[in-house]
Motif scaffolding. Structure first.
Motif, PDB file in Angstrom:
ATOM      1  N   ALA A   1      25.787  50.558  58.066  1.00 29.99           N
ATOM      2  CA  ALA A   1      25.862  48.879  57.176  1.00 29.99           C
ATOM      3  C   ALA A   1      25.639  48.129  57.608  1.00 29.99           C
ATOM      4  O   ALA A   1      24.256  47.154  57.475  1.00 29.99           O
ATOM      5  N   ALA A   2      25.373  47.539  59.079  1.00 31.14           N
ATOM      6  CA  ALA A   2      25.175  46.802  59.824  1.00 31.14           C
ATOM      7  C   ALA A   2      23.148  46.925  59.956  1.00 31.14           C
ATOM      8  O   ALA A   2      22.827  45.390  60.845  1.00 31.14           O
ATOM      9  N   GLN A   3      23.185  47.773  59.935  1.00 34.34           N
ATOM     10  CA  GLN A   3      21.521  47.530  60.256  1.00 34.34           C
ATOM     11  C   GLN A   3      20.922  48.035  58.709  1.00 34.34           C
ATOM     12  O   GLN A   3      19.440  47.563  58.867  1.00 34.34           O
ATOM     13  N   VAL A   4      21.801  48.015  57.408  1.00 34.25           N
ATOM     14  CA  VAL A   4      20.451  47.433  57.107  1.00 34.25           C
ATOM     15  C   VAL A   4      20.584  46.562  56.132  1.00 34.25           C
ATOM     16  O   VAL A   4      21.235  46.099  55.608  1.00 34.25           O
ATOM     17  N   VAL A   5      19.825  45.578  55.787  1.00 33.33           N
ATOM     18  CA  VAL A   5      19.412  43.798  54.723  1.00 33.33           C
ATOM     19  C   VAL A   5      19.861  44.817  53.336  1.00 33.33           C
ATOM     20  O   VAL A   5      18.164  45.735  53.146  1.00 33.33           O
ATOM     21  N   ILE A   6      20.192  45.099  52.613  1.00 35.10           N
ATOM     22  CA  ILE A   6      20.608  44.737  50.972  1.00 35.10           C
ATOM     23  C   ILE A   6      20.122  44.248  50.794  1.00 35.10           C
ATOM     24  O   ILE A   6      21.100  42.689  50.584  1.00 35.10           O
ATOM     25  N   GLY A   7      19.420  43.874  48.929  1.00 35.08           N
ATOM     26  CA  GLY A   7      19.206  42.591  48.382  1.00 35.08           C
ATOM     27  C   GLY A   7      19.241  43.382  47.022  1.00 35.08           C
ATOM     28  O   GLY A   7      18.518  44.560  47.026  1.00 35.08           O
ATOM     29  N   SER A   8      19.069  42.662  45.936  1.00 34.14           N
ATOM     30  CA  SER A   8      19.565  42.813  44.915  1.00 34.14           C
ATOM     31  C   SER A   8      19.302  42.037  43.745  1.00 34.14           C
ATOM     32  O   SER A   8      18.967  41.031  44.082  1.00 34.14           O
ATOM     33  N   VAL A   9      18.869  42.137  42.074  1.00 36.06           N
ATOM     34  CA  VAL A   9      19.490  41.340  40.979  1.00 36.06           C
ATOM     35  C   VAL A   9      20.693  42.170  40.003  1.00 36.06           C
ATOM     36  O   VAL A   9      21.186  42.940  40.100  1.00 36.06           O
ATOM     37  N   ASP A  10      21.210  40.911  40.096  1.00 30.27           N
ATOM     38  CA  ASP A  10      21.940  41.198  38.471  1.00 30.27           C
ATOM     39  C   ASP A  10      22.573  38.997  37.973  1.00 30.27           C
ATOM     40  O   ASP A  10      22.423  38.903  37.247  1.00 30.27           O
ATOM     41  N   GLY A  11      23.530  39.506  39.214  1.00 27.67           N
ATOM     42  CA  GLY A  11      24.434  38.205  38.691  1.00 27.67           C
ATOM     43  C   GLY A  11      25.515  38.318  38.502  1.00 27.67           C
ATOM     44  O   GLY A  11      26.017  37.602  37.741  1.00 27.67           O
ATOM     45  N   SER A  12      26.110  39.561  37.994  1.00 27.57           N
ATOM     46  CA  SER A  12      27.886  39.442  38.017  1.00 27.57           C
ATOM     47  C   SER A  12      28.722  38.613  39.112  1.00 27.57           C
ATOM     48  O   SER A  12      27.899  38.631  39.991  1.00 27.57           O
ATOM     49  N   CYS A  13      29.420  38.335  38.911  1.00 27.04           N
ATOM     50  CA  CYS A  13      30.821  38.152  38.872  1.00 27.04           C
ATOM     51  C   CYS A  13      30.799  39.368  39.837  1.00 27.04           C
ATOM     52  O   CYS A  13      31.496  38.481  41.473  1.00 27.04           O
ATOM     53  N   THR A  14      30.783  40.200  40.130  1.00 30.06           N
ATOM     54  CA  THR A  14      31.440  41.296  40.957  1.00 30.06           C
ATOM     55  C   THR A  14      30.490  41.403  42.280  1.00 30.06           C
ATOM     56  O   THR A  14      30.419  41.565  43.452  1.00 30.06           O
ATOM     57  N   GLY A  15      29.092  40.907  41.776  1.00 33.95           N
ATOM     58  CA  GLY A  15      27.580  41.143  42.553  1.00 33.95           C
ATOM     59  C   GLY A  15      28.339  39.438  43.531  1.00 33.95           C
ATOM     60  O   GLY A  15      27.508  39.862  44.974  1.00 33.95           O
ATOM     61  N   VAL A  16      28.035  38.951  43.167  1.00 30.51           N
ATOM     62  CA  VAL A  16      28.702  37.673  43.919  1.00 30.51           C
ATOM     63  C   VAL A  16      29.683  37.673  44.992  1.00 30.51           C
ATOM     64  O   VAL A  16      29.560  37.134  46.010  1.00 30.51           O
ATOM     65  N   ARG A  17      30.717  38.667  44.127  1.00 31.33           N
ATOM     66  CA  ARG A  17      31.666  38.616  45.344  1.00 31.33           C
ATOM     67  C   ARG A  17      30.965  39.131  46.256  1.00 31.33           C
ATOM     68  O   ARG A  17      31.423  39.063  47.851  1.00 31.33           O
ATOM     69  N   ASN A  18      30.428  40.513  46.318  1.00 31.02           N
ATOM     70  CA  ASN A  18      29.764  41.444  46.882  1.00 31.02           C
ATOM     71  C   ASN A  18      28.731  40.351  48.360  1.00 31.02           C
ATOM     72  O   ASN A  18      28.722  41.299  49.587  1.00 31.02           O
ATOM     73  N   VAL A  19      27.650  39.954  48.082  1.00 27.96           N
ATOM     74  CA  VAL A  19      27.685  38.909  48.173  1.00 27.96           C
ATOM     75  C   VAL A  19      28.551  38.036  49.620  1.00 27.96           C
ATOM     76  O   VAL A  19      28.203  37.959  50.364  1.00 27.96           O
ATOM     77  N   LYS A  20      29.274  37.485  49.248  1.00 26.26           N
ATOM     78  CA  LYS A  20      30.612  36.569  49.368  1.00 26.26           C
ATOM     79  C   LYS A  20      30.561  37.895  50.676  1.00 26.26           C
ATOM     80  O   LYS A  20      31.451  36.808  51.692  1.00 26.26           O
ATOM     81  N   ALA A  21      31.289  38.573  50.214  1.00 24.98           N
ATOM     82  CA  ALA A  21      31.897  39.656  51.191  1.00 24.98           C
ATOM     83  C   ALA A  21      31.140  40.066  52.165  1.00 24.98           C
ATOM     84  O   ALA A  21      31.379  41.013  53.830  1.00 24.98           O
ATOM     85  N   GLY A  22      29.385  40.202  52.291  1.00 25.11           N
ATOM     86  CA  GLY A  22      28.413  40.534  52.977  1.00 25.11           C
ATOM     87  C   GLY A  22      28.036  42.096  52.358  1.00 25.11           C
ATOM     88  O   GLY A  22      27.743  42.438  53.413  1.00 25.11           O
ATOM     89  N   ILE A  23      28.588  42.741  51.501  1.00 23.62           N
ATOM     90  CA  ILE A  23      27.691  43.879  51.014  1.00 23.62           C
ATOM     91  C   ILE A  23      26.238  43.481  51.158  1.00 23.62           C
ATOM     92  O   ILE A  23      26.101  44.738  50.803  1.00 23.62           O
TER      93      ILE A  23
END
Length: 332
Positions: free
Chosen positions: A247-269
């Protein structure tokens, strides 16, 4: 009371009744939005993105005095279900149909029949191929959303060469194609670049994405960048990387903007996501159908409903907002 006076009163009442009936008939025939039927067909009725579209369309229709009839495919990719839904709505006498096409090409014949019957058809979120198959499209500029994701991933790699994995959506979907193309443009690669180490379709499903990522990591254990079609795919990709100890070696980007997705950004997922505005798509689509019902004005062309990169790890040259802003503007 004299008979003559009674007759005059009766005549006045009759005239008033005729007058009110005429006003009501005018309203039904399009002098106002009262009674206008607006059809909505989403890819599914469970995905939070399409739930938000349905909720926003219902609220806007109610505010305009229109009636929303909402249908959906049984699963992401259910083209036959959407064809049946179009035929259903036309038979119900809708003035317009808003649709998020499961297949950008497979739905074209059904759309043509609806338009030939005098129904205005508007694509939401997902463009048809060609776009001219519908009267208008209200959607995110998905190529730009993909480009923003790619530009951020490139910046987050901080000069390291990419070893890229791609978790795509559904084959034949313009959303999948545009985001994929935009990402490659943003990260500065092409389809045949050696840095593109592996690709899998996921239908935007978290479980499928996790399985696909597990398979990809077995083939490319040193992958350091991951494109994802949406946030469920990103969550699945992260879970697979986490289980593999990568997990630490892979940079992950995405698209959507759901509240779950934003929380996952905040959590570093997820490192960053591009927020879309599904409520705007629905609201503007309903308004366009109501306008058509009132005076025959048809919407035209592609109408961009906007996008915004959200991350707590900004990179130079890529405008972004933080997750605090994202939590205030997310959906679902």
């Amino acid at each position: 009371m004299s008979n003559r006076k009674s007759l005059r009163i009766a005549a006045m009442c009759c005239a008033l009744t005729v007058s009110f009936a005429s006003v009501a008939a005018c309203n039904r025939d399009g002098g106002s939005s009262s009674g206008v039927k607006v059809g909505l067909i989403t890819k599914t009725d469970t995905n939070p993105f399409f739930v938000k579209i349905r909720e926003a369309a219902k609220k806007e229709a109610d505010s305009k005095g229109a009636n929303l009839v909402a249908l959906a495919g049984k699963f992401d990719g259910d083209n036959e279900g959407q064809v049946a839904a179009i035929e259903n709505l036309v038979s119900q006498g809708v003035k317009g149909i808003l649709i998020t096409p499961n297949s950008s090409t497979g739905i074209l014949a059904a759309i043509k029949k609806a338009r030939d019957a005098g129904v205005v058809v508007i694509a939401l979120d997902t463009a048809t191929d060609p776009e001219s198959a519908v009267d208008a499209t209200f959607a995110t500029d998905n190529k730009e959303a993909g480009r923003l994701q790619g530009a951020w991933v490139k910046g987050a790699l901080a000069g390291k060469p990419a070893k890229l994995l791609m978790l795509d959506g559904t084959a034949g979907s313009t959303v999948s194609e545009f985001r994929h193309q935009g990402f490659l443009e943003g990260i500065g690669l092409t389809e045949t670049s050696p840095e593109v180490a592996g690709k899998e379709n996921t239908n935007g499903d978290q479980t499928k994405a996790q399985t696909a990522m597990e398979n990809l990591l077995q083939r490319v254990p040193d992958a350091n960048a991951l494109y994802t079609i949406n946030e469920p795919a990103a969550a699945g990709g992260h879970e697979a990387a986490k289980k593999a100890g990568k997990a630490a070696q892979v940079v992950i980007g995405s698209v959507d903007g759901s509240c779950t997705g934003v929380r996952n950004v905040k959590a570093g997922i997820i490192g960053a996501t591009v927020l879309q505005f599904p409520a705007k798509m629905a609201e503007q689509g309903v308004d366009a159908v109501v306008a058509f019902a009132k005076d025959g004005t048809k919407p035209t062309g592609f109408n961009n409903t906007g996008s915004q990169l959200v991350t707590d790890k900004p990179v130079a040259g890529v405008p972004s907002k933080d997750t605090a802003w994202g939590e205030q503007n997310c959906w679902g």
